[in-house]
Scaffold this motif. Structure first.
Motif, PDB file in Angstrom:
ATOM      1  N   TRP B  20       0.822  -1.226   0.000  1.00  0.00           N
ATOM      2  CA  TRP B  20       0.000   0.000   0.000  1.00  0.00           C
ATOM      3  C   TRP B  20       0.848   1.264   0.000  1.00  0.00           C
ATOM      4  N   ALA B  21       1.963   1.285   0.734  1.00  0.00           N
ATOM      5  CA  ALA B  21       2.757   2.532   0.817  1.00  0.00           C
ATOM      6  C   ALA B  21       3.177   2.951  -0.582  1.00  0.00           C
ATOM      7  N   PHE B  22       3.674   1.974  -1.345  1.00  0.00           N
ATOM      8  CA  PHE B  22       4.095   2.291  -2.705  1.00  0.00           C
ATOM      9  C   PHE B  22       2.902   2.662  -3.575  1.00  0.00           C
ATOM     10  N   GLN B 210      12.643   0.920   2.890  1.00  0.00           N
ATOM     11  CA  GLN B 210      12.127   0.634   4.228  1.00  0.00           C
ATOM     12  C   GLN B 210      10.818   1.378   4.413  1.00  0.00           C
ATOM     13  N   ALA B 211       9.765   0.621   4.696  1.00  0.00           N
ATOM     14  CA  ALA B 211       8.436   1.227   4.847  1.00  0.00           C
ATOM     15  C   ALA B 211       7.712   0.576   6.013  1.00  0.00           C
ATOM     16  N   PRO B 212       8.059   0.968   7.258  1.00  0.00           N
ATOM     17  CA  PRO B 212       7.385   0.362   8.406  1.00  0.00           C
ATOM     18  C   PRO B 212       5.891   0.659   8.369  1.00  0.00           C
ATOM     19  N   PRO B 260      -0.967  13.633   3.114  1.00  0.00           N
ATOM     20  CA  PRO B 260       0.257  13.155   3.799  1.00  0.00           C
ATOM     21  C   PRO B 260       1.464  13.301   2.881  1.00  0.00           C
ATOM     22  N   LYS B 261       2.543  13.909   3.379  1.00  0.00           N
ATOM     23  CA  LYS B 261       3.671  14.129   2.461  1.00  0.00           C
ATOM     24  C   LYS B 261       4.557  12.891   2.381  1.00  0.00           C
ATOM     25  N   ASP B 262       4.394  11.997   3.328  1.00  0.00           N
ATOM     26  CA  ASP B 262       5.174  10.757   3.285  1.00  0.00           C
ATOM     27  C   ASP B 262       4.463   9.679   4.100  1.00  0.00           C
ATOM     28  N   LEU B 263       5.135   8.553   4.280  1.00  0.00           N
ATOM     29  CA  LEU B 263       4.520   7.440   5.011  1.00  0.00           C
ATOM     30  C   LEU B 263       4.186   7.844   6.452  1.00  0.00           C
ATOM     31  N   GLU B 268       0.204   9.129  10.646  1.00  0.00           N
ATOM     32  CA  GLU B 268      -0.381  10.115  11.558  1.00  0.00           C
ATOM     33  C   GLU B 268      -1.845  10.360  11.208  1.00  0.00           C
ATOM     34  N   ALA B 269      -2.147  10.388   9.906  1.00  0.00           N
ATOM     35  CA  ALA B 269      -3.537  10.604   9.493  1.00  0.00           C
ATOM     36  C   ALA B 269      -4.423   9.448   9.962  1.00  0.00           C
ATOM     37  N   VAL B 270      -3.891   8.244   9.947  1.00  0.00           N
ATOM     38  CA  VAL B 270      -4.653   7.091  10.445  1.00  0.00           C
ATOM     39  C   VAL B 270      -4.767   7.176  11.963  1.00  0.00           C
ATOM     40  N   GLY B 271      -3.696   7.615  12.610  1.00  0.00           N
ATOM     41  CA  GLY B 271      -3.663   7.700  14.069  1.00  0.00           C
ATOM     42  C   GLY B 271      -2.731   6.665  14.652  1.00  0.00           C
TER      43      GLY B 271
END
Lengths: 260, 289
Positions: B20-22, B210-212, B260-263, B268-271
């Motif tokens: 999803w991040a990508f 890396q995408a935690p 969101p400017k990045d992951l 943060e938007a999700v919480g």
């Protein structure tokens, strides 16, 4: 408490499974899961049970907390091997039994997960897609069609699209003519009735009505003329052991007893 | 690395290990006219369809199982705003296998007798030279970039799934370029400690990121379970869209894709509290081992 139709159906599935067979369970089918686990905890401890990507033997598990959580990644905690999807699908011709559902199921046991409508560009309803069923159902030794929805919308004369071939256009040799290696659908299982396929024609036939459903109700729920045998056997009694294991070890939350 | 009109391959399985991040990054820059070749898919395909990014889709499934039997927007738009090349899982794997082995086709049973023959323009009948009945010839599929989510990789691109690896190794072998997002980049020594766990070797990997929590809202094996609350939030948005109300979708895209400017911004938007509560097992499930 009286046994419920869903419990009877689970027991029917359990009784079809022999010890040592190789059964593959997909997700989101709690009643077939219950049937397979019941067999596994009673007469089939050596079942080769393949759930998602995992091979596992669950016969020594005391009980399952939640039936709906069996076919999900948490089953990994019991796995003795993990397969790549490629390895798993390469094993299909060795599998003894799989299950398939459908947005439509026709007179000859063909099933449709693609969609409803005539023009693929203007479907009335687009389904989720064939998943693995086109190849699995062509190749697995035998399979059961399972659905909770015994309705004329699902049970149609002819599927608008076929994602898995059952008995094609009918006849004992329908699958042989296509060359398909697998044995085809044996039963169509719903909580109201269990159906099989008439020898010779391979038209869908009533095998058991599960009370409180009646023959007339079942006929009215099917959008084609169901073969009704001259005499119908009553659904066999469940044993005390089957009920005990089902309720206390397989389905503790009572998913199969809901609404009763 | 990805251009408009490219063919992308997406790894994972339904609601597990979806990159999803990508994909959100791809959605943010509105790369479009994409041909998508994917293992059984979750609602990431639904959102990409909603945003009008997909031209042709080849995947055996779009839904979220018990949460959603079918992706609502995918279901509504199928055949209208995008074309489906119908396939089941094995037929898709056969396309990848033909590509990997540089073969013009491989024979298959899956489509025989089904509607796949009329609903997939790439399939042809082929005679069995050994005298059996005709089979279906499945051609290779070319993938420009494959996108995969996994647990660990080192800086060279040796990837370890530490669980089922789905079609990911095949996708990696079939694609021209391979991008792997991982929960954690680990040292080469860590990888060498257990080379048997390496599922995709570095020779097949173009880039590692890396995408935690990068698979969120899908599950990431060994790290977190799927966020069913977030999937249901999206489903509300999708159902409103299907009923003709686009405002919720616009809000969702603004909130989770564009702003969101990045992951980290996305998480943060999700919480963070919600994210951190996605431990592997729910407590109620822990008693029976």
């Amino acid at each position: 408490m009286q046994v419920t139709p869903k419990e009877q159906v689970a027991v029917f599935i359990s009784r079809q499974i022999k010890n040592g067979q190789y059964v593959s369970l997909g997700t989101n089918l709690p009643i077939p899961s219950a049937g397979v686990l019941l067999a596994h905890l009673t007469h089939a401890p050596d079942l080769s049970l393949n759930i998602l990507s995992y091979f596992t033997n669950l016969s020594s598990i005391d009980y399952f907390e939640d039936l709906t959580q069996i076919a999900n990644p948490s089953v990994a905690k019991w796995a003795d091997s993990v397969m790549a999807l490629e390895t798993l699908i390469n094993s299909i011709s060795r599998m003894d039994l799989c299950f398939v559902g459908g947005v439509q199921i026709d007179n000859y046991g063909n099933s449709n997960l693609i969609g409803v409508g005539q023009d693929p560009r203007q479907l009335k309803f687009r389904g989720p897609g064939p998943v693995g069923t086109s190849t699995i159902m062509s190749t697995v030794k035998k399979y059961f069609i399972f659905t909770n929805a015994l309705t004329p919308k699902v049970f149609v004369e002819k599927c608008d699209f076929i994602s898995a071939v059952g008995w094609g256009n009918g006849g004992d040799d329908a699958r042989r003519q296509l060359g398909l290696p697998g044995g085809g659908p044996e039963y169509v299982i719903t909580p109201q009735a269990i159906l099989d396929f008439e020898e010779g024609t391979k038209r869908m036939r009533l095998k058991y009505v599960i009370p409180p459903a009646t023959i007339e109700e079942v006929k009215g729920c099917v959008g084609f003329e169901l073969v009704i045998p001259d005499s119908l056997e009553a659904f066999p009694e469940l044993t005390a052991e089957e009920i005990e294991v089902l309720r206390n070890r397989v389905d503790r939350k009572g998913l199969l007893r809901e609404g009763h | 690395m990805i251009n408009n009109g490219d063919t992308i391959g997406i790894g994972g399985f339904v609601t597990t290990n979806k990159p999803w991040a990508f994909l959100r990054a791809l959605m943010r820059v509105r790369k479009k006219d994409l041909t998508v070749v994917a293992s059984p898919s979750g609602l990431e395909i639904d959102l990409m369809v909603a945003m009008g990014l997909i031209k042709t889709l080849m995947t055996p499934y779009v839904g979220a199982e018990a949460i959603a039997p079918v992706g609502p927007i995918y279901s509504k738009q199928a055949g209208k705003s995008f074309t489906i090349e119908e396939t089941d899982l094995m037929t898709l794997a056969t396309m990848l296998r033909a590509r990997i082995q540089a073969l013009p086709f491989l024979p298959a049973w899956g489509p025989v007798g089904t509607s796949l023959m009329e609903l997939n323009s790439k399939l042809r009948w082929v005679e069995d030279p050994f005298g059996g009945p005709p089979l279906v010839a499945v051609p290779p599929v070319k993938i420009d970039v494959a996108i995969i989510h996994a647990c660990h990789a080192d800086k060279y691109g040796n990837v370890q799934h530490l669980g089922p690896c789905f079609l990911d190794p095949m996708l990696a072998q079939a694609a021209e370029k391979v991008i792997v997002q991982v929960e954690k980049i680990v040292s080469n020594e860590e990888i060498r400690r257990n080379p048997l766990a390496t599922t995709i070797p570095c020779q097949q990997v173009t880039a590692v990121v890396q995408a935690p929590y990068g698979a969120h809202p899908s599950a990431s094996q060994n790290y977190y379970r799927l966020d069913d609350v977030h999937y249901r939030e999206y489903l509300k948005v999708a159902k409103a869209f299907v009923e003709g109300d686009q405002t919720l979708l616009k809000d969702y895209i603004a909130r989770y894709i564009d702003q969101p400017k990045d992951l980290a911004g996305y998480l943060e938007a999700v919480g963070m509290e919600k994210i951190l509560n996605l431990g592997l097992e729910e407590c109620s499930d822990a008693g029976n081992t």
